[in-house]
Write a protein that holds these residues in place. Structure first.
Motif, short mmCIF file in Angstrom:
data_model
loop_
_atom_site.label_atom_id
_atom_site.label_comp_id
_atom_site.label_asym_id
_atom_site.label_seq_id
_atom_site.Cartn_x
_atom_site.Cartn_y
_atom_site.Cartn_z
N TRP A 127 0.81 -1.75 -0.04
CA TRP A 127 -0.28 -0.07 0.16
C TRP A 127 0.06 1.64 0.16
O TRP A 127 0.47 2.32 -0.85
N PHE A 128 1.89 1.11 0.20
CA PHE A 128 3.20 2.43 0.42
C PHE A 128 3.99 2.39 -0.60
O PHE A 128 5.09 3.50 -0.47
N GLU A 129 3.89 1.39 -1.30
CA GLU A 129 5.18 0.86 -2.51
C GLU A 129 4.41 0.83 -3.41
O GLU A 129 5.58 0.70 -4.44
N GLU A 130 3.39 0.66 -3.97
CA GLU A 130 2.63 0.18 -4.94
C GLU A 130 1.80 1.44 -5.86
O GLU A 130 0.66 1.20 -5.23
N GLY A 131 2.04 1.45 -7.19
CA GLY A 131 1.11 2.66 -7.99
C GLY A 131 1.00 2.73 -9.22
O GLY A 131 1.57 1.93 -10.01
N SER A 132 0.48 3.01 -9.68
CA SER A 132 0.07 2.57 -11.15
C SER A 132 0.79 4.51 -12.01
O SER A 132 0.85 5.45 -11.20
N LEU A 133 1.47 3.61 -12.71
CA LEU A 133 2.28 4.91 -13.69
C LEU A 133 1.57 5.73 -14.58
O LEU A 133 -0.16 5.70 -14.43
N LEU A 134 2.00 6.99 -14.89
CA LEU A 134 1.04 8.51 -14.39
C LEU A 134 1.89 8.43 -16.27
O LEU A 134 2.89 8.62 -16.24
N ALA A 135 1.33 8.89 -17.72
CA ALA A 135 1.47 8.55 -18.62
C ALA A 135 2.21 9.60 -18.54
O ALA A 135 2.20 11.05 -18.22
N GLY A 136 3.54 9.77 -19.45
CA GLY A 136 4.65 11.59 -19.94
C GLY A 136 5.31 11.85 -18.24
O GLY A 136 5.77 12.42 -18.55
N ALA A 137 4.94 11.09 -16.80
CA ALA A 137 5.75 11.16 -16.04
C ALA A 137 6.98 10.06 -15.50
O ALA A 137 7.45 9.31 -15.24
N ASN A 138 8.04 11.46 -14.94
CA ASN A 138 9.26 10.77 -14.54
C ASN A 138 8.55 10.92 -12.87
O ASN A 138 8.94 11.03 -12.96
N VAL A 139 8.87 8.86 -12.52
CA VAL A 139 9.11 8.65 -11.34
C VAL A 139 10.41 9.70 -10.27
O VAL A 139 11.58 9.01 -11.27
N GLN A 140 10.00 10.02 -9.23
CA GLN A 140 11.45 10.78 -8.86
C GLN A 140 10.67 10.01 -7.37
O GLN A 140 9.54 9.85 -6.37
N PRO A 141 12.84 9.74 -6.64
CA PRO A 141 11.90 9.08 -5.22
C PRO A 141 11.79 10.23 -4.57
O PRO A 141 11.97 11.67 -4.05
N PRO A 142 10.70 10.19 -3.41
CA PRO A 142 10.36 10.97 -2.43
C PRO A 142 11.42 11.81 -1.27
O PRO A 142 12.86 11.13 -1.15
N VAL A 143 11.46 13.09 -1.52
CA VAL A 143 12.64 14.27 -0.01
C VAL A 143 12.37 13.66 1.29
O VAL A 143 13.07 13.98 1.72
N LEU A 144 11.50 13.44 1.17
CA LEU A 144 11.06 12.67 2.62
C LEU A 144 11.20 11.27 3.45
O LEU A 144 10.52 10.73 2.23
N GLN A 145 11.98 10.76 3.90
CA GLN A 145 12.19 9.09 4.29
C GLN A 145 11.37 9.03 5.46
O GLN A 145 11.89 7.27 6.04
N ALA A 146 10.77 10.08 6.51
CA ALA A 146 10.14 9.29 7.40
C ALA A 146 8.80 7.93 6.77
O ALA A 146 8.88 8.16 5.61
N GLN A 147 8.96 7.58 7.59
CA GLN A 147 8.10 5.84 7.83
C GLN A 147 7.06 5.76 8.34
O GLN A 147 7.05 6.04 9.65
N PRO A 148 6.24 5.28 8.12
CA PRO A 148 4.89 4.99 8.78
C PRO A 148 4.98 3.72 9.51
O PRO A 148 6.05 2.38 9.25
N ILE A 149 3.80 3.33 10.32
CA ILE A 149 3.55 2.02 10.33
C ILE A 149 3.38 1.19 9.64
O ILE A 149 2.51 1.65 8.86
N ILE A 150 3.88 -0.29 9.11
CA ILE A 150 3.61 -0.72 7.95
C ILE A 150 2.81 -2.03 8.93
O ILE A 150 4.34 -2.59 9.37
N ALA A 151 2.15 -2.69 8.26
CA ALA A 151 1.77 -4.66 9.07
C ALA A 151 2.73 -5.56 8.43
O ALA A 151 3.27 -5.17 7.96
N SER A 152 3.11 -6.09 9.52
CA SER A 152 3.97 -6.95 9.17
C SER A 152 4.00 -8.27 8.53
O SER A 152 2.77 -8.62 8.53
#
Length: 328
Positions: free
Chosen positions: A303-328
């Motif tokens: 839910w935090f990592e997967e998403g759909s690519l947008l036509a013509g948009a270049n994916v960039q890494p996030p500037v903020l590295q704060a981590q949410p709680i993730i289910a184990s």
């Protein structure tokens, strides 16, 4: 970490988010999922595109499924208040040096296309061809009885920058937001609207821009429960990603499912009214266990990592590295 509240009023009026075009690889599989399982109404098929709408919607479409080689999102659509607003938008963003262009789309009037600063493919229009409202045609109800399209949520590499553009340039108003737990808190996610509920557009910190999900509004939580029963007994058990549950943010009851190409769809109900101009946004801490789900259950890693690519948009890494709680 400024939240731009209240948002200024631009020289044009965006009413709401209104439509999306998804690139899919198999029209037959997608048609079955969206009409027989979710319950959208097929308006028509033209060439390699299927046009769908919710049960209460009178516009020709809110979903367009177009056959492509690789799945992606082709456009994110918004409705404005008048034809004059389209001209005002073209002039406004032209003076700012942003490229805009007019296109003709099936089932809708003239449409203005542009990209936000991160390259998201946006489309604005006023006029749609009209279709029969199916709200009281109860014999046509299937799936979870989806009434209408409700919102987008997108990953962005910089939530603050996305918020600033959508608030200061497009006039979107903030309802709720999440901040990191730093000495100098940073925006990690934000929910923004035009139509008077929790959001037309939300932004989540992550590699982007990418579509996180598009949402369908349904009448009650029991319609979501019914969809769980339906999907689990018709071969779609693995397509249910998260939920059902109730969000802390928005108070909405939810279920996240994936279509045959992996596009994420939220089934959504029970949020609240936000039309008052003096409504103060609600702040959440990133690692508050009730932020994601009021009952405390965290979301899966996908839910935090997967998403759909947008036509013509270049994916960039996030500037903020704060981590949410993730289910184990």
């Amino acid at each position: 970490m400024p939240v731009r509240h209240p948002a200024p009023t631009p020289p044009f009026n965006i009413i709401r988010m209104s439509h999306i075009e998804l690139g899919v690889t198999n029209l037959d599989a997608s048609r079955k999922f969206y009409t027989e399982i979710l319950g959208l109404i097929e308006t028509e098929q033209v060439g390699n595109s299927i046009y769908l709408r919710g049960l209460e919607e009178r516009n020709h479409h809110s979903f367009v499924l177009t056959k492509v080689e690789r799945p992606h999102v082709i456009r994110l659509g918004f409705k404005v208040a008048s034809e004059a607003d389209l001209d005002s938008m073209a002039t406004y963003f032209g003076t700012k040096g942003m490229a805009t262009g007019w296109v003709t789309q099936h089932g809708q009037g003239r449409s203005l296309q542009m990209r936000d600063p991160f390259g998201m493919p946006l489309e604005f229009c006023y006029e749609f061809a009209q279709a029969e409202r199916m709200l009281q045609q109860y014999g046509a109800y299937r799936g979870c009885h989806p009434q209408r399209i409700d919102h987008f949520n997108c990953f962005t590499p910089n939530v603050q920058a996305s918020h600033d553009f959508w608030a200061l340039e497009l006039g979107f108003r903030t309802t709720e937001y999440t901040v990191s737990e730093d000495a100098d808190p940073q925006l990690w996610a934000i929910w923004m609207h035009r139509k008077g509920n929790i959001h037309d557009m939300a932004f989540t910190n992550g590699a982007g821009p990418r579509l996180h999900h598009v949402a369908l509004w349904v009448p009650t939580a029991m319609h979501i429960i019914h969809l769980c029963d339906l999907m689990s007994t018709t071969g779609y058990l693995d397509n249910m990603e998260r939920g059902p549950g109730r969000h802390g943010i928005s108070n909405a009851f939810f279920l996240y499912v994936r279509d045959p190409d992996g596009h994420r769809i939220e089934i959504y109900t029970s949020d609240y009214l936000t039309v008052d101009p003096d409504l103060e946004p609600i702040e959440w801490q990133l690692r508050d266990p009730q932020r994601q789900t009021l009952w405390g259950a965290p979301a899966p890693k996908s839910w935090f990592e997967e998403g759909s690519l947008l036509a013509g948009a270049n994916v960039q890494p996030p500037v903020l590295q704060a981590q949410p709680i993730i289910a184990s």
